[in-house]
Design a protein around this motif. Structure first.
Motif, PDB file in Angstrom:
ATOM      1  N   HIS A 171       0.831  -1.200   0.000  1.00 42.98           N
ATOM      2  CA  HIS A 171       0.000   0.000   0.000  1.00 42.98           C
ATOM      3  C   HIS A 171       0.869   1.255   0.000  1.00 42.98           C
ATOM      4  CE1 HIS A 171      -3.374   2.644   0.928  1.00 42.98           C
ATOM      5  NE2 HIS A 171      -2.573   3.229   1.794  1.00 42.98           N
ATOM      6  N   PRO A 172       0.575   2.303  -0.736  1.00 44.31           N
ATOM      7  CA  PRO A 172      -0.485   2.362  -1.762  1.00 44.31           C
ATOM      8  C   PRO A 172      -0.050   1.668  -3.064  1.00 44.31           C
ATOM      9  CG  PRO A 172       0.656   4.483  -1.589  1.00 44.31           C
ATOM     10  CD  PRO A 172       1.247   3.606  -0.534  1.00 44.31           C
ATOM     11  N   VAL A 173      -0.841   0.668  -3.455  1.00 43.19           N
ATOM     12  CA  VAL A 173      -0.506  -0.156  -4.619  1.00 43.19           C
ATOM     13  C   VAL A 173      -0.377   0.678  -5.886  1.00 43.19           C
ATOM     14  CG1 VAL A 173      -1.320  -2.040  -6.094  1.00 43.19           C
ATOM     15  CG2 VAL A 173      -1.526  -2.230  -3.624  1.00 43.19           C
ATOM     16  N   SER A 174      -1.219   1.716  -5.991  1.00 43.71           N
ATOM     17  CA  SER A 174      -1.163   2.547  -7.204  1.00 43.71           C
ATOM     18  C   SER A 174       0.186   3.235  -7.342  1.00 43.71           C
ATOM     19  CB  SER A 174      -2.282   3.589  -7.178  1.00 43.71           C
ATOM     20  OG  SER A 174      -2.159   4.412  -6.025  1.00 43.71           O
ATOM     21  N   GLN A 178       5.616   7.411  -0.244  1.00 42.48           N
ATOM     22  CA  GLN A 178       4.652   7.264   0.839  1.00 42.48           C
ATOM     23  C   GLN A 178       4.236   8.626   1.391  1.00 42.48           C
ATOM     24  OE1 GLN A 178       7.481   4.304   2.684  1.00 42.48           O
ATOM     25  NE2 GLN A 178       5.563   3.420   3.385  1.00 42.48           N
ATOM     26  N   GLY A 179       4.751   9.677   0.797  1.00 47.42           N
ATOM     27  CA  GLY A 179       4.441  11.016   1.287  1.00 47.42           C
ATOM     28  C   GLY A 179       3.920  11.920   0.186  1.00 47.42           C
ATOM     29  N   PHE A 205       3.192   1.836  -5.571  1.00 49.25           N
ATOM     30  CA  PHE A 205       4.278   0.870  -5.516  1.00 49.25           C
ATOM     31  C   PHE A 205       4.319  -0.110  -6.691  1.00 49.25           C
ATOM     32  CE2 PHE A 205       4.710   2.469  -1.241  1.00 49.25           C
ATOM     33  CZ  PHE A 205       6.082   2.507  -1.121  1.00 49.25           C
ATOM     34  N   GLU A 206       3.184  -0.317  -7.325  1.00 45.21           N
ATOM     35  CA  GLU A 206       3.208  -1.226  -8.472  1.00 45.21           C
ATOM     36  C   GLU A 206       4.036  -0.635  -9.624  1.00 45.21           C
ATOM     37  OE1 GLU A 206       0.693  -1.993 -11.464  1.00 45.21           O
ATOM     38  OE2 GLU A 206       2.092  -3.648 -11.775  1.00 45.21           O
ATOM     39  N   PRO A 207       3.774   0.625 -10.022  1.00 46.43           N
ATOM     40  CA  PRO A 207       4.652   1.197 -11.053  1.00 46.43           C
ATOM     41  C   PRO A 207       6.099   1.380 -10.580  1.00 46.43           C
ATOM     42  CG  PRO A 207       2.987   2.810 -10.338  1.00 46.43           C
ATOM     43  CD  PRO A 207       2.603   1.495  -9.758  1.00 46.43           C
ATOM     44  N   MET A 208       6.286   1.611  -9.311  1.00 49.62           N
ATOM     45  CA  MET A 208       7.645   1.770  -8.796  1.00 49.62           C
ATOM     46  C   MET A 208       8.411   0.454  -8.941  1.00 49.62           C
ATOM     47  SD  MET A 208       8.613   3.548  -5.233  1.00 49.62           S
ATOM     48  CE  MET A 208      10.186   3.318  -4.416  1.00 49.62           C
ATOM     49  N   HIS A 209       7.758  -0.612  -8.572  1.00 50.82           N
ATOM     50  CA  HIS A 209       8.351  -1.937  -8.702  1.00 50.82           C
ATOM     51  C   HIS A 209       8.670  -2.215 -10.172  1.00 50.82           C
ATOM     52  CE1 HIS A 209       8.928  -6.012  -6.997  1.00 50.82           C
ATOM     53  NE2 HIS A 209       8.638  -6.398  -8.215  1.00 50.82           N
TER      54      HIS A 209
END
Lengths: 307, 307
Positions: free
Chosen positions: A63-66, B187-188, A68-72
């Protein structure tokens, strides 16, 4: 050898200022940040796998997936660079343990990924990259902009946390942060991108001065590798002399990568210039007497570089 | 007071989930990061002047001028934020010297400036900011993109260097880096920008859920101020209890700023909610018995906040 090399800030410069070797601009603009590495090299492949594992654990899709998903995705979608692996190799060469340099190698990969994502953004005052993007465009420009913005501080966060996770010495960690900030910021990669942009705008149809090409290559790939090698040596407990030798090695090795996979790969004279840089690079590491220098030296070996 | 507040991750949340107070989206999208500060407050004005002086010395217009000139410009062109000044004030409140928090305050200003520059970039998948940009657009989008990219690592470099320039404790500096990386990253602030973008895309014509607005405000201004206050307290040698109290104070103070100068300033109920946050903020600092809390408290005073 000296004939083909001039110096800039005390560092070898691939092209003399009087060179007449001009490269066409179409092969220059917005090329993706360099990268390629021979999978046949078990030493490098092993390091790369370790860095990838470390990063995958460091960037879970949470979380927030929106966000971290593109970050990953973007952390791993960038064109490959040998800089993170060189960071680990330098650490091991000076007698350090791989884990000591893992956060720095991961941070360097993240900075590279962020720069790479931003390089592809379509902005109103620049054209879309002429070269085919090396990265699959899975997300829209706004997401890639914000994700790149999020990746950079995350890289520094990983580094700061390595104080505890890898029991790194705080003075060394802070020194490494300064190194990475300089190499990836306004005096390093960003400066290279900037110059590349100016070249693309000012001389769209004409011939590009070779010294500008060398400048871009050195800033974008050379200094990133120089920083990576120096950081590995710092974290591994190398002496100041060892750190500086490995920094120079990285500068040559990275610039070679830039020359071979970025621009003017097939231009007349490039192969000769690369050979000169290779000789300079090998000279830096051969002074590590009684150390196993085969692994790190292989980064500039012809069979690896000329894939 | 509790009636109007729900909690999110243990922190007070301005809006209850059942609130019917909806704000129009047109006042939400791409608003510049908050900011305003009363020039009549000598304490804050004095701190601001010190931070500005420090930053001007830290970013001279040097070689490469094409990079550093826009960097210098953008660092000061961003809409004003009270977060850097709060960082200094928190440091002084716990008994530290201003110089100990100067690098952190400067880094926070730089992160804010970079986020602000990137927020204004025209990208193909988002519309130009609807609100009039608070920043004069002196440079083209590509320059602003790259300059923002260069500013962020420079902020971390300044921080790392404060180990020597301000004789800061390395463990505290690394802790502060982690704080700033988290507050300004995925996260911020970036999370807040992300949510703002999603709101603007998904609900362009409809009413925006107030809880989303609160989320954006808290992420973009609240957590930046929370981080700033915590960093000041860390560097000033505050106890863990003091650090956490000042962090909470910063969260409330920053969110107040977000509510008053960003979105829904004139919406029904906002003033009441701000009053609730103000009471919570003052409660956090009143526990600093025997300290001079007037200065730091003035950040949430009505005459300052409701300019």
């Amino acid at each position: 050898m000296a004939r083909a090399l001039s110096t800039c800030n005390g560092r070898a410069n691939l092209f003399g200022s009087s060179t007449s070797n001009l490269l066409s601009p179409s092969s220059v603009c917005y090329r993706p940040l360099v990268v390629r590495m021979s999978r046949e090299q078990p030493y490098w492949a092993n390091i790369e796998a370790d860095v990838e594992t470390h990063l995958k654990e460091a960037i879970p899709i949470r979380h927030p997936v929106s966000v971290f998903e593109p970050m990953h995705h973007l952390a791993f979608a960038a064109p490959r660079t040998t800089a993170p692996a060189l960071c680990i190799a330098a650490c091991e060469l000076v007698g350090g343990h791989r884990s000591q340099a893992m956060a720095a190698a991961s941070a360097i990969q993240l900075m590279h990924a962020a720069a790479s994502a931003h390089e592809q953004l379509p902005l109103t005052d620049r054209t879309r990259p002429k070269t085919k993007p090396a990265t699959e465009r899975k997300f829209g420009p706004n997401i890639e902009l914000l994700t790149g913005d999020g990746i950079v501080p995350f890289g520094f966060e990983l580094l700061a946390d390595s104080l505890y996770s890898a029991q790194n010495n705080p003075d060394r960690v802070l020194r490494v942060m300064t190194e990475i900030a300089r190499a990836t910021g306004s005096q390093g990669v960003v400066d290279g991108q900037f110059r590349e942009f100016i070249i693309s705008q000012s001389d769209e149809e004409g011939a590009v001065d070779a010294s500008s090409i060398e400048y871009v290559s050195r800033k974008k790939e050379g200094e990133l590798h120089a920083c990576a090698a120096a950081c590995g040596a710092i974290l591994g407990g190398g002496s100041e002399a060892e750190i500086e030798k490995l920094r120079s090695y990285g500068l040559y090795a990275g610039t070679i990568q830039g020359m071979l996979y970025g621009i003017g790969r097939n231009q007349k004279g490039v192969r000769e210039m690369v050979e000169n840089l290779r000789a300079l690079a090998l000279k830096e590491v051969e002074s590590f007497k009684n150390r196993e220098i085969e692994a790190i030296s292989s980064l500039v070996e012809p069979e690896l570089s000329f894939v």
